[in-house]
Motif scaffolding. Structure first.
Motif, PDB file in Angstrom:
ATOM      1  N   LYS A  47       0.832  -1.192   0.000  1.00 32.92           N
ATOM      2  CA  LYS A  47       0.000   0.000   0.000  1.00 32.92           C
ATOM      3  C   LYS A  47       0.873   1.251   0.000  1.00 32.92           C
ATOM      4  CE  LYS A  47      -3.535   2.360   2.779  1.00 32.92           C
ATOM      5  NZ  LYS A  47      -4.326   2.321   4.039  1.00 32.92           N
ATOM      6  N   GLU A  49       1.898   4.992   0.828  1.00 32.92           N
ATOM      7  CA  GLU A  49       1.649   5.977   1.877  1.00 32.92           C
ATOM      8  C   GLU A  49       2.480   7.224   1.605  1.00 32.92           C
ATOM      9  OE1 GLU A  49       2.308   4.333   5.737  1.00 32.92           O
ATOM     10  OE2 GLU A  49       0.755   2.796   5.530  1.00 32.92           O
ATOM     11  N   LEU A  51       4.214  10.810   3.556  1.00 30.81           N
ATOM     12  CA  LEU A  51       4.619  11.445   4.815  1.00 30.81           C
ATOM     13  C   LEU A  51       5.060  12.876   4.557  1.00 30.81           C
ATOM     14  CD1 LEU A  51       5.388  11.203   7.874  1.00 30.81           C
ATOM     15  CD2 LEU A  51       7.663  10.508   7.079  1.00 30.81           C
ATOM     16  N   GLU A  79       7.592  -0.695   9.622  1.00 27.93           N
ATOM     17  CA  GLU A  79       6.825   0.307  10.357  1.00 27.93           C
ATOM     18  C   GLU A  79       6.360   1.422   9.420  1.00 27.93           C
ATOM     19  OE1 GLU A  79       9.555   1.622  13.293  1.00 27.93           O
ATOM     20  OE2 GLU A  79       9.514  -0.241  14.452  1.00 27.93           O
ATOM     21  N   SER A  80       5.236   2.019   9.754  1.00 29.62           N
ATOM     22  CA  SER A  80       4.693   3.113   8.949  1.00 29.62           C
ATOM     23  C   SER A  80       5.068   4.457   9.569  1.00 29.62           C
ATOM     24  CB  SER A  80       3.174   3.002   8.855  1.00 29.62           C
ATOM     25  OG  SER A  80       2.623   4.186   8.286  1.00 29.62           O
ATOM     26  N   ALA A  82       4.242   7.395   8.584  1.00 28.32           N
ATOM     27  CA  ALA A  82       3.073   8.284   8.581  1.00 28.32           C
ATOM     28  C   ALA A  82       2.184   7.999   9.789  1.00 28.32           C
ATOM     29  CB  ALA A  82       2.288   8.108   7.281  1.00 28.32           C
ATOM     30  N   GLN A  83       1.989   6.713  10.082  1.00 31.60           N
ATOM     31  CA  GLN A  83       1.171   6.340  11.231  1.00 31.60           C
ATOM     32  C   GLN A  83       1.853   6.733  12.536  1.00 31.60           C
ATOM     33  OE1 GLN A  83       0.408   2.111  11.705  1.00 31.60           O
ATOM     34  NE2 GLN A  83      -1.582   2.528  12.649  1.00 31.60           N
ATOM     35  N   GLN A  84       3.168   6.577  12.598  1.00 27.38           N
ATOM     36  CA  GLN A  84       3.911   6.976  13.797  1.00 27.38           C
ATOM     37  C   GLN A  84       3.765   8.477  14.060  1.00 27.38           C
ATOM     38  OE1 GLN A  84       7.868   5.624  12.861  1.00 27.38           O
ATOM     39  NE2 GLN A  84       7.574   3.631  13.839  1.00 27.38           N
ATOM     40  N   LYS A  85       3.786   9.244  12.986  1.00 26.95           N
ATOM     41  CA  LYS A  85       3.644  10.689  13.132  1.00 26.95           C
ATOM     42  C   LYS A  85       2.261  11.055  13.674  1.00 26.95           C
ATOM     43  CE  LYS A  85       4.061  15.047  10.582  1.00 26.95           C
ATOM     44  NZ  LYS A  85       4.377  15.692   9.287  1.00 26.95           N
ATOM     45  N   GLN A  86       1.226  10.372  13.156  1.00 26.74           N
ATOM     46  CA  GLN A  86      -0.125  10.637  13.633  1.00 26.74           C
ATOM     47  C   GLN A  86      -0.295  10.266  15.098  1.00 26.74           C
ATOM     48  OE1 GLN A  86      -2.640  12.251  12.119  1.00 26.74           O
ATOM     49  NE2 GLN A  86      -1.145  12.671  10.501  1.00 26.74           N
ATOM     50  N   LEU A  87       0.316   9.144  15.496  1.00 31.10           N
ATOM     51  CA  LEU A  87       0.233   8.718  16.894  1.00 31.10           C
ATOM     52  C   LEU A  87       0.947   9.696  17.818  1.00 31.10           C
ATOM     53  CD1 LEU A  87       0.791   4.853  16.506  1.00 31.10           C
ATOM     54  CD2 LEU A  87      -1.339   6.017  17.149  1.00 31.10           C
ATOM     55  N   LYS A  89       1.431  12.875  17.196  1.00 34.30           N
ATOM     56  CA  LYS A  89       0.623  14.086  17.226  1.00 34.30           C
ATOM     57  C   LYS A  89      -0.560  13.928  18.164  1.00 34.30           C
ATOM     58  CE  LYS A  89      -1.773  17.296  14.127  1.00 34.30           C
ATOM     59  NZ  LYS A  89      -2.149  17.556  12.715  1.00 34.30           N
TER      60      LYS A  89
END
Length: 395
Positions: A47, A49, A51, A79-80, A82-87, A89
Motif C-alpha cells: 500500500k 503511503e 509522509l 513500520e509506517s 506516517a502512522q507513527q507521526k499521527q500517533l 501528534k
C-alpha cells in the motif's frame, strides 16, 4: 534528476499545485500561494503511503534527505512513519493542558474576534486556571465545568457565571476543532440553567437617586469608588469606560473627556462634556491617583485598573441595609436617559450622550454630534442630581 539548492530557490508558484521529484521517493509540493512542502512517498505491505516532512526553506534539501532516510529505515523495519507521526501528534494533543490550550485559544481566536479581551482573559486567569489549568483538556469533565461556573453563581454573580460558561464553551468548541478534545463538557450545562438574561427596566426615581448618593457617601467603600459611582451617574458613561480611562484622555481645562476607539463599545471615539461638578470629581480622583496614568488605578498595581466587578461590589456594599430596590451600575445610565427624556431633552441628544449607535435610516443620515446641546444637557443633569429632595417637585 535530483533536486539542487539552485533549483529549489528558483521555484515559482503556478495556478495549480505541482510537484518536483528528488530521488528515492522524496519530492516537493509547490502550492499556488508560494508555499513549498517536502513529502516522502513509499510503499508498505503493498500500500502506498505519504509522509509530510516539513516546509522549505525551513527544512533544507540536505536535512529533508536525512529525514527521508530515517523514514525509509522505519519502512524497511515494517513500520509506517506516517502512522507513527499521527500517533505522536495524537499523544501531544492528549497531553495538552487547559493552561496551554487556553493560550492558543486566546492568541488565535479571542484576539481576532473580540474587540476587548479584558473580561474573557480575567475569567480565564482568575476562575479557570486555578481550578483546572494543569488538567489535560481531554480529561476535563462536566463536573469540573459545573464546579467553576457554580462557584461564581454562589458568589451572587449569575450574569458573570453565564459569561464564564461562554468562555469555557467557546474554548472547548475550538479544542474539538483542533483535535485536542473530543467532547465539550460545557454542553451538559445549558445556559438557561446558569443564567437567563432578562431585559432590564430598572430606573431610579429622583428620591432614590438621593438615597443612593447619600448611602454611597456614608458607606465605608474606597473613596475612589464613591467618586466613580457619582461620576458614572453624572457623565452617563459605561462602567468599563471609566475603569479603563487614562489621564491623557481628560482635558479638565476644556471640560472634556475623550474616550478613544479602543475603550468605546461602539468602536468609535466619543467625547463626554463635563459639567463643573464632574470636573471637580475628576480633580479629586487626580489627587487620589498618586501619579498613576489611570484615573482609577488598582490598589496593588497602580499601572493596572481595578477588576471589572470592583465597582459592582462597591455598589452592593454601599446599598446594604438601605430601603431601596436593588439596581446595577448600568441602571444609572438608564435612569439618566429616562429622566432626561421626561424633562424634554431630545432623544437624539440623549442617545449621542450615551454613546449609542442610532439605527435605521436616521442613523445613516444623522451625523450630528450635538456638542452644544450635550454640554448644556449634562450641565442640567448635574444640577438636577445635586438638587436637594425638597426641590424635586419644582423641576
Amino acid at each position: 534528476m535530483a533536486l539542487t539548492d539552485t533549483a529549489l530557490k528558483a521555484l515559482k508558484p503556478r495556478e495549480r499545485t505541482y510537484t518536483l521529484a528528488d530521488e528515492r521517493g522524496l519530492y516537493v509540493e509547490v502550492f499556488p500561494t508560494g508555499g513549498v512542502v517536502w513529502r516522502y512517498r513509499y510503499r508498505l505491505n503493498g500500500k502506498q503511503e505519504k509522509l509530510s516532512l516539513g516546509k522549505y526553506p525551513d527544512l533544507t534539501l540536505k536535512n529533508a534527505r536525512l529525514k527521508r532516510d530515517e523514514a525509509a529505515h522505519a519502512v524497511a523495519m515494517g513500520e509506517s512513519p506516517a502512522q507513527q507521526k499521527q500517533l505522536a501528534k495524537a499523544g501531544r494533543a492528549a497531553a495538552t493542558t487547559v493552561a496551554e490550550f487556553g493560550e492558543k485559544y486566546f492568541r488565535e481566536i479571542v484576539a481576532r474576534d473580540w474587540k476587548n479581551v479584558t473580561l474573557p482573559r480575567r475569567y480565564f486567569d482568575k476562575s479557570i486556571i486555578p481550578a483546572i489549568g494543569s488538567k489535560a483538556m481531554k480529561d476535563v469533565s462536566a463536573e469540573d465545568a459545573r464546579s467553576i461556573i457554580w462557584r461564581k453563581k454562589e458568589e451572587g454573580f449569575d450574569a458573570a457565571a453565564g459569561a464564564l460558561r461562554g468562555v469555557l464553551k467557546r474554548m472547548f468548541d475550538y479544542a474539538i476543532t483542533c483535535g485536542v478534545a473530543t467532547v465539550n463538557p460545557v454542553s451538559a450545562l445549558p445556559m438557561r440553567h446558569v443564567h437567563k438574561a432578562k431585559p432590564r427596566e430598572r430606573t431610579l426615581s429622583p428620591a432614590e437617586i438621593r438615597t443612593f448618593l447619600r448611602a454611597v457617601d456614608e458607606s465605608n467603600i474606597r473613596r475612589q469608588f464613591k467618586i466613580g459611582l457619582r461620576l458614572i451617574l453624572l457623565t452617563m458613561v459605561r462602567k468599563s469606560e471609566l475603569l479603563l480611562a487614562r489621564w491623557e484622555h481628560v482635558d479638565l481645562d476644556a471640560a472634556e473627556w475623550h474616550i478613544p476607539v479602543e475603550h468605546s463599545k461602539t468602536g468609535k471615539p466619543h467625547i463626554v462634556y463635563l459639567a463643573p461638578q464632574a470636573v471637580e470629581l475628576f480633580q479629586q480622583l487626580k489627587r487620589l491617583a498618586g501619579g498613576s496614568p489611570l484615573i482609577l488605578p488598582g490598589r496593588a498595581h497602580p499601572e493596572k485598573p481595578f477588576a471589572h466587578n470592583a465597582i459592582n461590589s462597591a455598589l452592593k456594599v454601599s446599598l446594604a441595609g438601605q430601603d431601596i430596590p436593588a439596581f446595577t451600575v448600568h441602571d444609572l445610565r438608564r435612569t439618566a436617559s429616562t429622566l432626561l427624556h421626561e424633562h424634554g431633552w431630545s432623544s437624539d441628544v440623549v442617545e449621542k450622550a450615551l454613546n449609542h449607535t442610532i439605527g435605521g435610516v436616521r442613523g445613516i443620515y444623522n451625523r450630528a454630534e450635538y456638542a452644544p446641546q450635550r454640554r448644556e444637557m449634562l450641565g442640567f443633569w448635574a444640577e438636577f442630581v445635586g438638587r436637594p429632595s425638597h426641590q424635586e417637585q419644582t423641576v
